[in-house]
Design a protein around this motif. Structure first.
Motif, PDB file in Angstrom:
ATOM      1  N   ASP A  45     -18.834 -44.560 -60.610  1.00  0.00           N
ATOM      2  CA  ASP A  45     -19.735 -45.593 -60.097  1.00  0.00           C
ATOM      3  C   ASP A  45     -19.325 -46.992 -60.528  1.00  0.00           C
ATOM      4  O   ASP A  45     -19.863 -47.970 -60.013  1.00  0.00           O
ATOM      5  CB  ASP A  45     -21.162 -45.336 -60.574  1.00  0.00           C
ATOM      6  N   VAL A  46     -18.402 -47.110 -61.456  1.00  0.00           N
ATOM      7  CA  VAL A  46     -17.963 -48.413 -61.963  1.00  0.00           C
ATOM      8  C   VAL A  46     -16.679 -48.802 -61.247  1.00  0.00           C
ATOM      9  O   VAL A  46     -15.731 -48.037 -61.186  1.00  0.00           O
ATOM     10  CB  VAL A  46     -17.731 -48.357 -63.482  1.00  0.00           C
ATOM     11  N   SER A  47     -16.646 -49.992 -60.697  1.00  0.00           N
ATOM     12  CA  SER A  47     -15.472 -50.481 -59.977  1.00  0.00           C
ATOM     13  C   SER A  47     -14.936 -51.729 -60.662  1.00  0.00           C
ATOM     14  O   SER A  47     -15.535 -52.797 -60.599  1.00  0.00           O
ATOM     15  CB  SER A  47     -15.852 -50.790 -58.523  1.00  0.00           C
ATOM     16  N   TRP A  48     -13.792 -51.604 -61.336  1.00  0.00           N
ATOM     17  CA  TRP A  48     -13.164 -52.744 -61.997  1.00  0.00           C
ATOM     18  C   TRP A  48     -12.191 -53.453 -61.072  1.00  0.00           C
ATOM     19  O   TRP A  48     -11.969 -54.645 -61.183  1.00  0.00           O
ATOM     20  CB  TRP A  48     -12.435 -52.286 -63.262  1.00  0.00           C
ATOM     21  N   ASP A  49     -11.573 -52.717 -60.151  1.00  0.00           N
ATOM     22  CA  ASP A  49     -10.584 -53.283 -59.240  1.00  0.00           C
ATOM     23  C   ASP A  49     -11.179 -53.306 -57.841  1.00  0.00           C
ATOM     24  O   ASP A  49     -11.100 -52.335 -57.093  1.00  0.00           O
ATOM     25  CB  ASP A  49      -9.310 -52.433 -59.276  1.00  0.00           C
ATOM     26  N   ARG A  50     -11.762 -54.404 -57.460  1.00  0.00           N
ATOM     27  CA  ARG A  50     -12.443 -54.484 -56.167  1.00  0.00           C
ATOM     28  C   ARG A  50     -11.498 -54.744 -55.005  1.00  0.00           C
ATOM     29  O   ARG A  50     -11.862 -54.564 -53.857  1.00  0.00           O
ATOM     30  CB  ARG A  50     -13.516 -55.565 -56.207  1.00  0.00           C
ATOM     31  N   THR A  51     -10.267 -55.167 -55.271  1.00  0.00           N
ATOM     32  CA  THR A  51      -9.353 -55.462 -54.170  1.00  0.00           C
ATOM     33  C   THR A  51      -8.668 -54.202 -53.646  1.00  0.00           C
ATOM     34  O   THR A  51      -8.579 -54.009 -52.442  1.00  0.00           O
ATOM     35  CB  THR A  51      -8.288 -56.482 -54.609  1.00  0.00           C
ATOM     36  N   ASN A  52      -8.199 -53.335 -54.524  1.00  0.00           N
ATOM     37  CA  ASN A  52      -7.479 -52.136 -54.085  1.00  0.00           C
ATOM     38  C   ASN A  52      -8.410 -50.971 -53.750  1.00  0.00           C
ATOM     39  O   ASN A  52      -8.158 -50.221 -52.822  1.00  0.00           O
ATOM     40  CB  ASN A  52      -6.490 -51.691 -55.155  1.00  0.00           C
ATOM     41  N   ASN A  53      -9.455 -50.794 -54.528  1.00  0.00           N
ATOM     42  CA  ASN A  53     -10.360 -49.671 -54.308  1.00  0.00           C
ATOM     43  C   ASN A  53     -11.798 -50.130 -54.563  1.00  0.00           C
ATOM     44  O   ASN A  53     -12.341 -49.900 -55.639  1.00  0.00           O
ATOM     45  CB  ASN A  53      -9.977 -48.514 -55.241  1.00  0.00           C
ATOM     46  N   PRO A  54     -12.453 -50.753 -53.585  1.00  0.00           N
ATOM     47  CA  PRO A  54     -13.806 -51.255 -53.831  1.00  0.00           C
ATOM     48  C   PRO A  54     -14.869 -50.160 -53.927  1.00  0.00           C
ATOM     49  O   PRO A  54     -15.936 -50.396 -54.445  1.00  0.00           O
ATOM     50  CB  PRO A  54     -14.070 -52.163 -52.638  1.00  0.00           C
ATOM     51  N   GLU A  55     -14.583 -48.960 -53.426  1.00  0.00           N
ATOM     52  CA  GLU A  55     -15.544 -47.861 -53.475  1.00  0.00           C
ATOM     53  C   GLU A  55     -14.874 -46.615 -54.060  1.00  0.00           C
ATOM     54  O   GLU A  55     -14.524 -45.678 -53.333  1.00  0.00           O
ATOM     55  CB  GLU A  55     -16.077 -47.570 -52.076  1.00  0.00           C
ATOM     56  N   PRO A  56     -14.717 -46.542 -55.376  1.00  0.00           N
ATOM     57  CA  PRO A  56     -14.009 -45.395 -55.970  1.00  0.00           C
ATOM     58  C   PRO A  56     -14.789 -44.091 -55.887  1.00  0.00           C
ATOM     59  O   PRO A  56     -14.201 -43.019 -55.996  1.00  0.00           O
ATOM     60  CB  PRO A  56     -13.816 -45.814 -57.426  1.00  0.00           C
ATOM     61  N   TRP A  57     -16.085 -44.138 -55.655  1.00  0.00           N
ATOM     62  CA  TRP A  57     -16.868 -42.919 -55.573  1.00  0.00           C
ATOM     63  C   TRP A  57     -16.571 -42.132 -54.317  1.00  0.00           C
ATOM     64  O   TRP A  57     -16.875 -40.954 -54.238  1.00  0.00           O
ATOM     65  CB  TRP A  57     -18.360 -43.251 -55.666  1.00  0.00           C
ATOM     66  N   ASN A  58     -15.946 -42.765 -53.304  1.00  0.00           N
ATOM     67  CA  ASN A  58     -15.592 -42.032 -52.079  1.00  0.00           C
ATOM     68  C   ASN A  58     -14.342 -41.184 -52.266  1.00  0.00           C
ATOM     69  O   ASN A  58     -14.070 -40.323 -51.437  1.00  0.00           O
ATOM     70  CB  ASN A  58     -15.381 -43.007 -50.918  1.00  0.00           C
ATOM     71  N   LYS A  59     -13.576 -41.423 -53.306  1.00  0.00           N
ATOM     72  CA  LYS A  59     -12.352 -40.645 -53.528  1.00  0.00           C
ATOM     73  C   LYS A  59     -12.580 -39.437 -54.432  1.00  0.00           C
ATOM     74  O   LYS A  59     -11.642 -38.715 -54.726  1.00  0.00           O
ATOM     75  CB  LYS A  59     -11.270 -41.534 -54.139  1.00  0.00           C
TER      76      LYS A  59
END
Length: 85
Positions: A45-59
């Motif tokens: 739920d935490v996103s540190w890199d918003r440019t490459n992967n803004p929604e990491p929970w989808n992966k």
């Protein structure tokens, strides 16, 4: 700062019963900081890199464990329950 440690050291020498108190409070503070670091770095739920992967929970795959502690749960047998986005 060093005078503060000197005062604490003097108190611990004169009152050795305070040593377990300092050990347990220091250990609890260290463990809470380690858990906070784990939440900040490993939680999807935490996103540190918003440019490459803004929604990491989808992966996150349906069979990937991300919770800290599992109780009687086998993540390898889970099937995906939602649509692909």
């Amino acid at each position: 700062m060093s005078s503060m440690f000197g005062v604490v050291g003097k108190q611990l020498r004169t009152h050795p019963a305070l040593i377990p108190l300092f050990v347990f409070i220091g250990g609890g503070a260290a463990m809470s900081m380690m858990y906070l670091g784990r939440l900040a770095l490993k939680n999807p739920d935490v996103s540190w890199d918003r440019t490459n992967n803004p929604e990491p929970w989808n992966k996150i795959g349906p069979n990937q464990q991300y919770k800290f502690y599992k109780i009687n749960m086998d993540y390898s047998k889970l099937k995906k329950g939602g649509p692909d986005f």
